[in-house]
Design an enzyme around this catalytic site. Sequence first.
Site, PDB file in Angstrom:
ATOM      1  N   ASP A  54      -5.641  -8.638  -4.942  1.00  0.00           N
ATOM      2  CA  ASP A  54      -5.963  -8.250  -6.310  1.00  0.00           C
ATOM      3  C   ASP A  54      -7.025  -7.153  -6.274  1.00  0.00           C
ATOM      4  O   ASP A  54      -6.971  -6.279  -5.407  1.00  0.00           O
ATOM      5  CB  ASP A  54      -6.450  -9.498  -7.071  1.00  0.00           C
ATOM      6  CG  ASP A  54      -6.151  -9.447  -8.560  1.00  0.00           C
ATOM      7  OD1 ASP A  54      -6.799  -8.653  -9.251  1.00  0.00           O
ATOM      8  OD2 ASP A  54      -5.292 -10.218  -9.026  1.00  0.00           O
ATOM      9  N   HIS A  87     -10.504  -8.841 -12.561  1.00  0.00           N
ATOM     10  CA  HIS A  87      -9.228  -9.556 -12.553  1.00  0.00           C
ATOM     11  C   HIS A  87      -9.120 -10.507 -11.363  1.00  0.00           C
ATOM     12  O   HIS A  87      -8.741 -11.676 -11.512  1.00  0.00           O
ATOM     13  CB  HIS A  87      -8.107  -8.522 -12.529  1.00  0.00           C
ATOM     14  CG  HIS A  87      -6.745  -9.055 -12.817  1.00  0.00           C
ATOM     15  ND1 HIS A  87      -5.907  -9.527 -11.827  1.00  0.00           N
ATOM     16  CD2 HIS A  87      -6.045  -9.162 -13.974  1.00  0.00           C
ATOM     17  CE1 HIS A  87      -4.760  -9.894 -12.365  1.00  0.00           C
ATOM     18  NE2 HIS A  87      -4.815  -9.692 -13.672  1.00  0.00           N
ATOM     19  N   ASN A 178       4.389  -8.724 -18.053  1.00  0.00           N
ATOM     20  CA  ASN A 178       3.999  -8.928 -19.454  1.00  0.00           C
ATOM     21  C   ASN A 178       4.669  -7.967 -20.415  1.00  0.00           C
ATOM     22  O   ASN A 178       4.088  -7.604 -21.441  1.00  0.00           O
ATOM     23  CB  ASN A 178       2.475  -8.773 -19.584  1.00  0.00           C
ATOM     24  CG  ASN A 178       1.716  -9.771 -18.754  1.00  0.00           C
ATOM     25  OD1 ASN A 178       2.152 -10.891 -18.562  1.00  0.00           O
ATOM     26  ND2 ASN A 178       0.578  -9.353 -18.231  1.00  0.00           N
ATOM     27  N   SER A 241      -0.436 -12.990 -15.260  1.00  0.00           N
ATOM     28  CA  SER A 241      -1.464 -12.959 -14.218  1.00  0.00           C
ATOM     29  C   SER A 241      -2.271 -14.239 -14.188  1.00  0.00           C
ATOM     30  O   SER A 241      -2.763 -14.645 -13.135  1.00  0.00           O
ATOM     31  CB  SER A 241      -2.428 -11.797 -14.462  1.00  0.00           C
ATOM     32  OG  SER A 241      -1.886 -10.565 -14.092  1.00  0.00           O
TER      33      SER A 241
END
Length: 310
Positions: A54, A87, A178, A241
């Site tokens: 990430d 994130h 998404n 996520s």
Amino acid sequence: MNRRECKLLPHISQPLYGLSPHDIQFLPWAIKRFNVQDAWKHSRGENVTVAVIDTGCDLNHVDIKDNLLPGRNFVDNNHNPQDVQGHGTHVAGTIAAIDNSYGMVGVAPATKIIPIKSLGDNGSGSMRDVANGVMWAVDHGAEIITMSLGSPYPSRALQNALRYARDNKVIVFCAAGNDGNGIDINYPAKFLETIAIGSINHSLGVSDFSCCGDTLDFVSPGEDVISAAPGNKYARLTGTSMATPYAVGCAALLLSLSKKQRKIYKLEHKDDYIREFSENAIPLTGRHSGDRRYEGNGIIVPKLSLTPSA
């Protein structure tokens, strides 16, 4: 988007104010809704290692730091995967924030995290850096890899890395994307070497933003997820996520349980996890219930039984 680029998959991000790691510990809603505390009677994710590929991780967050192993930064080519964007810290917290009576707690609070920074501080990066992250994770002891990132385009380098993980019995979970229910799943979740995770809401219906398709494997809670943020802070994020690390936490609980019970579960390939989770999965609510394109094999819940499926 450049075909060699991938990006984070957050849908909504909201900072939280007034919440401190020194406050009395709270349970994220998914942990309460699916009775994850009952699973902790059998397993807390001990002796399991998960690589989070990430934006890195806040290496000093009090809710996470004790569960962190040495990581890698492929963006700057060093061994400092410090997270600036936030994130990766949020993902790591959902999986393995420690159970210390303060702040928050993760789904598998005894699991160890390898933080790998393959995406930059702007939330984007190259497929090559992500592929290198997968290879490095496999070579440095990861048993499970999670990636909440995506692209509409496949990458041969990344697929080869995923095959390397598969051949070494490392399981890879990926966020579906998404872009909405009418849009097919993003890569790398669309690769058959991964377990693709979509999102559900508080009512256990599919989230409006969650990508759907024939390669979807499961859905998990992905809306209004509170987890750690850099600087000993917290944030509420929504997206596939956020659904993916919940599923990964459940996988860590299952793998830990299997190790405790002298490997009563065969957990060497993605199909093994799909088989075990499918046994306990529950259907969506609403009009998409029972539709495999929207729910895959159903909503993942922690496996409490000590008896493996046939």
